[in-house]
Write a protein that holds these residues in place. Sequence first.
Motif, short mmCIF file in Angstrom:
data_model
loop_
_atom_site.label_atom_id
_atom_site.label_comp_id
_atom_site.label_asym_id
_atom_site.label_seq_id
_atom_site.Cartn_x
_atom_site.Cartn_y
_atom_site.Cartn_z
N UNK A 271 0.83 -1.20 0.00
CA UNK A 271 0.00 0.00 0.00
C UNK A 271 0.87 1.25 0.00
N UNK A 272 1.95 1.23 0.77
CA UNK A 272 2.87 2.37 0.78
C UNK A 272 3.45 2.60 -0.61
N UNK A 273 3.88 1.54 -1.27
CA UNK A 273 4.45 1.67 -2.61
C UNK A 273 3.45 2.31 -3.56
N UNK A 274 2.20 1.94 -3.42
CA UNK A 274 1.16 2.50 -4.30
C UNK A 274 1.01 4.00 -4.12
N UNK A 275 1.34 4.51 -2.93
CA UNK A 275 1.11 5.92 -2.62
C UNK A 275 2.38 6.77 -2.64
N UNK A 276 3.54 6.17 -2.87
CA UNK A 276 4.78 6.94 -2.93
C UNK A 276 4.96 7.58 -4.29
N UNK A 277 5.51 8.79 -4.29
CA UNK A 277 5.75 9.50 -5.54
C UNK A 277 7.15 9.23 -6.09
N UNK A 278 8.14 9.13 -5.20
CA UNK A 278 9.52 8.94 -5.63
C UNK A 278 9.70 7.52 -6.18
N UNK A 279 10.21 7.43 -7.40
CA UNK A 279 10.32 6.13 -8.05
C UNK A 279 11.24 5.18 -7.32
N UNK A 280 12.37 5.67 -6.80
CA UNK A 280 13.31 4.78 -6.11
C UNK A 280 12.71 4.26 -4.81
N UNK A 281 12.05 5.12 -4.08
CA UNK A 281 11.41 4.68 -2.83
C UNK A 281 10.30 3.68 -3.13
N UNK A 282 9.53 3.95 -4.16
CA UNK A 282 8.45 3.04 -4.53
C UNK A 282 9.01 1.66 -4.89
N UNK A 283 10.11 1.64 -5.63
CA UNK A 283 10.72 0.36 -6.01
C UNK A 283 11.23 -0.39 -4.79
N UNK A 284 11.80 0.33 -3.82
CA UNK A 284 12.30 -0.32 -2.61
C UNK A 284 11.16 -0.93 -1.81
N UNK A 285 10.08 -0.19 -1.67
CA UNK A 285 8.93 -0.73 -0.93
C UNK A 285 8.38 -1.98 -1.60
N UNK A 286 8.31 -1.95 -2.93
CA UNK A 286 7.81 -3.12 -3.65
C UNK A 286 8.75 -4.31 -3.49
N UNK A 287 10.05 -4.06 -3.52
CA UNK A 287 11.03 -5.14 -3.40
C UNK A 287 10.97 -5.81 -2.03
N UNK A 288 10.68 -5.03 -1.00
CA UNK A 288 10.58 -5.61 0.35
C UNK A 288 9.25 -6.33 0.51
N UNK A 289 8.20 -5.75 -0.08
CA UNK A 289 6.86 -6.34 0.10
C UNK A 289 6.70 -7.66 -0.64
N UNK A 290 7.28 -7.76 -1.82
CA UNK A 290 6.99 -8.90 -2.69
C UNK A 290 7.31 -10.26 -2.04
N UNK A 291 8.53 -10.49 -1.49
CA UNK A 291 8.78 -11.81 -0.89
C UNK A 291 7.90 -12.10 0.32
N UNK A 292 7.54 -11.07 1.06
CA UNK A 292 6.65 -11.27 2.21
C UNK A 292 5.28 -11.75 1.74
N UNK A 293 4.76 -11.11 0.70
CA UNK A 293 3.45 -11.49 0.18
C UNK A 293 3.50 -12.82 -0.57
N UNK A 294 4.63 -13.10 -1.22
CA UNK A 294 4.78 -14.41 -1.86
C UNK A 294 4.71 -15.53 -0.82
N UNK A 295 5.39 -15.31 0.32
CA UNK A 295 5.36 -16.32 1.38
C UNK A 295 3.94 -16.47 1.93
N UNK A 296 3.26 -15.36 2.13
CA UNK A 296 1.88 -15.43 2.63
C UNK A 296 0.97 -16.11 1.61
N UNK A 297 1.24 -15.89 0.33
CA UNK A 297 0.42 -16.48 -0.72
C UNK A 297 0.60 -17.97 -0.87
#
Length: 219
Positions: A147-173
């Motif tokens: 959700x944070x990644x979806x609302x961030x404007x800075x591209x680098x910050x958005x990419x970092x949030x997505x990179x951290x979120x993805x393996x966590x959500x993959x594990x939950x999935x």
Amino acid sequence: MTGIVEDPERDLILTYAPVARRAGLLALLVLDDALARLLRTTREPALGQMRLAWWREALEKLDYAPAPAEPVLKALQAEVLRHGITGASLVPIVHGWEVLIEEETLDADAMRRFGEGRGQLFVAAGMVLGSRGDPLSAAGQGWALADLAHNLQAGEERATARDIARPLLDAAGRAHWSRPARALGALAHRARLDLADTPKPAGAPARVGRLLWHRLTGR
């Protein structure tokens, strides 16, 4: 209850929760909505910190005093605390949001602290719903960061949030979610869908179908 965000997809997911405990999950989500709205509408960091401090203190007071005339707090006391959760245990959710005010730039460490704090909502919600062995911490952190990644404007910050979120959500999935907690599993699946390079719009048949499959199977 006031302060409910208009979100038909989330409304559908709420129906996955046991009827008798649905109001508790909604109360926690509305708390998160209120904190998100506070940050969106506060321009001065010092004022934002003061407002978040009020929420921290108000949540702690729920453990020994009646809730004040504030709908979010009244709902938490009525629908969440009766499941053995303390107001103090909800304070880390506020701490998570506070990271966004305290830090001028969001590096990976700041984002992890945000995810760990805000993600405690899933841990509390799991207790409300009667979760049995579900990956609440990973799912909550991933959900918060997506959700944070979806609302961030800075591209680098958005990419970092997505990179951290993805393996966590993959594990939950990959987990098989217990029936009582499938609303939380569906929230995690929805966050994972939002991380797609070209995500389908909310309410798209493919998204709704995936959420319904999770409701039926826990996968």
